[in-house]
Scaffold this active site. Structure first.
Site, PDB file in Angstrom:
ATOM      1  N   LYS A  76      13.160  72.081  18.791  1.00 56.34           N
ATOM      2  CA  LYS A  76      12.596  71.012  17.951  1.00 56.34           C
ATOM      3  C   LYS A  76      11.185  70.855  18.449  1.00 56.34           C
ATOM      4  CE  LYS A  76      13.046  66.561  16.518  1.00 56.34           C
ATOM      5  NZ  LYS A  76      13.933  64.850  16.512  1.00 56.34           N
ATOM      6  N   SER A 151      15.269  62.709  11.851  1.00 54.42           N
ATOM      7  CA  SER A 151      14.153  63.549  12.016  1.00 54.42           C
ATOM      8  C   SER A 151      14.226  64.949  12.502  1.00 54.42           C
ATOM      9  CB  SER A 151      13.135  63.091  13.045  1.00 54.42           C
ATOM     10  OG  SER A 151      13.829  62.916  14.405  1.00 54.42           O
ATOM     11  N   SER A 175      18.992  60.935  14.883  1.00 58.62           N
ATOM     12  CA  SER A 175      18.264  62.049  14.535  1.00 58.62           C
ATOM     13  C   SER A 175      18.771  63.610  14.751  1.00 58.62           C
ATOM     14  CB  SER A 175      16.848  62.245  14.868  1.00 58.62           C
ATOM     15  OG  SER A 175      15.960  61.033  14.012  1.00 58.62           O
TER      16      SER A 175
HETATM   17  N1  GLN Z   1      15.871  57.417  11.422  1.00 60.30           N
HETATM   18  C1  GLN Z   1      15.399  56.677  12.690  1.00 60.30           C
HETATM   19  C2  GLN Z   1      13.998  56.347  12.838  1.00 60.30           C
HETATM   20  O1  GLN Z   1      13.304  56.553  11.946  1.00 60.30           O
HETATM   21  C3  GLN Z   1      15.983  57.515  13.913  1.00 60.30           C
HETATM   22  C4  GLN Z   1      15.001  58.614  14.196  1.00 60.30           C
HETATM   23  C5  GLN Z   1      15.413  59.261  15.842  1.00 60.30           C
HETATM   24  O2  GLN Z   1      16.673  59.263  15.855  1.00 60.30           O
HETATM   25  N2  GLN Z   1      14.618  59.832  16.118  1.00 60.30           N
HETATM   26  O3  GLN Z   1      13.644  55.647  13.548  1.00 60.30           O
END
Ligand code: GLN
Length: 484
Positions: A76, A151, A175
């Site tokens: 990532k 994400s 995410s």
């Molecule tokens: N979707 C969540 C956010 O937008 C979690 C994101 C994540 O786990 N990095 O913060």
């Protein structure tokens, strides 16, 4: 080759049935073919990947190959990787070539794994659909009109489309698990502190955790063996004995007590997801598990609590991006303050700015007690709910996400709708517990459904055992998107 497990690939490499250079080239060719459509990778660097592959081949020729030596793994783009562009999905870091490796990257390098490329992601890991990436949206390989989740959506799409043997993600509120569910792959967020956050660009430091994403629980166990470990450069890294996460994979599930939180099967859950998850629980009963009804009464507060705490931490973490030392700098400005302002106004996207503003607000003098402190107290209650629940069960299961993959733009105008994508995952981060998602069927739109498995602290081996036994009995994890 593209359907082989990590164990099979490792065996084939060490038996010299294929070289790492050949395997790496196969993946690079597949990326060249499919990435223009899927946009799963922000950066591929064949020169570095192939140089690593040559080193891996030499290492194996000397009889020093380990489990992941020579295997192409995608990273990532939140992990600083020496010599690689590391953007975190942001224009702010569009020109940042990292001078050092994150601890997780170092661990993969020490194992002799190949970095096959850096995967696309929501900007600074803020999002649930990959629509906030500065580098464009990632397409879901099962249906390119749909989002891959976020994400870690680039990672999930890359694994689902077989553009890498496995990959990494990070999970602050879901995410790893939510994109794994939406792309029909497996992903695991370890207990907070198991993987070092050193060199992993910070979003909300008390919640961020790295973890493996791959095609099966067995693959995840091998990846976690490499990723986990104490690192003194992260003050929240836990000093524990090294574990072999594969050790319990083959245990039978007789007597396993599965807790089903009633709040996870209530309003807001799509029928098709509920059906697939209930069928999976039925399969577990056949495997010898028993089911216990439990309650996590404060979990309904997890989304509002998260959207106070995560932006608060983000507003502090992101203050380092000032256009001075590295990253984006506005080309025209009047003085130093103007340079900060313009660089940040132009370098950050809309969602990131929204979070910085919310975070600054809840931490401000007049509102700190009303929002930040209150949220911290509820966070404790949410964690206590799990402690109470684990008196009655060994493991918790439920849906990973309330629906299957949705269409691009569908939730774009309404941040709250988007935030609800993580309604079942966020409590796990707030409590610091380990959680994973494995594929368990398909929804009405023929998109994959994920089953969430939540363990008690440091129970990764038990979760992987439960996931592996299910994957021996079913074949959802072996399904691949067709027509790519
Ligand atoms: N979707 C969540 C956010 O937008 C979690 C994101 C994540 O786990 N990095 O913060």
């Amino acid at each position: 080759m593209f359907e082989s497990s990590l164990k099979q690939l490792g065996d084939a490499l060490r038996a010299k049935k294929i070289s790492s250079v050949e395997l790496t080239q196969l993946y690079l060719d597949k990326i060249s073919k499919l990435n223009p459509e899927l946009n799963a990778f922000i950066t591929v660097n064949p020169d570095i990947s192939l140089a690593q592959a040559r080193d891996a081949d030499a290492r194996m020729a000397a009889g020093k190959g380990e489990a992941l030596t020579g295997i192409p793994i995608a990273q990532k783009d939140i992990f600083c990787s020496k010599g690689w562009l590391t953007t975190c999905g942001s224009k702010m870091l569009h020109n940042f070539v990292s001078p050092y490796d994150a601890h997780v990257i170092q661990q993969f390098n020490n194992a002799g794994a190949i970095n096959i490329g850096k995967t696309n992601m929501d900007e600074f890991a803020m999002g649930s659909s990959n629509e906030t990436s500065h580098y464009g949206t990632v397409k879901n390989p099962w249906n390119t009109e749909n989002v891959p989740g976020g994400s870690s959506g680039g990672t999930a799409a890359a694994v689902a489309a077989r553009l890498c043997a496995a990959a990494t993600g990070t999970d602050t509120g879901g995410s790893i698990r939510q994109p794994a569910a939406l792309c029909g792959i497996s992903g695991l967020k370890p207990t907070y502190g198991v993987c070092s956050r050193f060199g992993m660009i910070a979003f909300a430091s008390s919640l961020d955790q790295a973890g493996p994403m791959g095609r099966s629980a067995e693959d995840l166990a091998l990846l976690l063996n490499t990723m986990a470990g104490f690192d003194e450069r992260d003050s929240t890294s836990l000093q524990r004995d090294k574990e072999d996460y594969t050790r319990d994979l083959d245990k039978p599930l007789n007597g396993l007590r599965i807790g089903l939180p009633k709040e996870f099967f209530a309003e807001g859950l799509s029928n098709d997801v509920a059906q697939a998850v209930e069928a999976a629980i039925g399969e577990y009963k056949k495997l010898g598990a028993t089911v216990v009804d439990i309650s996590l009464p404060n979990s309904k507060l997890s989304v509002p609590v998260y959207y106070v705490l995560a932006p608060a931490e983000a507003s502090s973490n992101l203050s380092r991006f000032d256009g001075v030392r590295y990253g984006y700098r506005a080309s025209e400005y009047d003085d130093l303050a103007d340079m900060y302002e313009k660089s940040r106004a132009q370098g950050f996207g809309e969602e990131v700015k929204r979070r910085i503003m919310i975070g600054t607000y809840v931490l401000s003098h007049g509102y700190y007690d009303a929002y930040y402190l209150q949220a911290q107290k509820i966070r404790r209650l949410i964690a206590q709910d799990f402690t109470e629940a684990y008196k009655h069960c060994d493991i918790i299961m439920g849906p990973t996400a309330p629906s299957t993959a949705f269409k691009f733009g569908e939730k774009g105008d309404d941040p709250v709708q988007m935030y609800l994508s993580d309604i079942y995952t966020i409590a796990v981060n707030l409590a610091g517990l380990p959680g994973m998602s494995i594929p368990c069927g398909f929804g009405d739109n023929d998109m994959p459904v994920g089953l969430q498995i939540i363990g008690n602290y440091f129970d990764e081996a038990r979760m992987l055992n439960a996931a592996h036994q299910y994957q021996l009995a079913t074949d959802w994890h072996n399904r691949a998107p067709q027509g790519l």
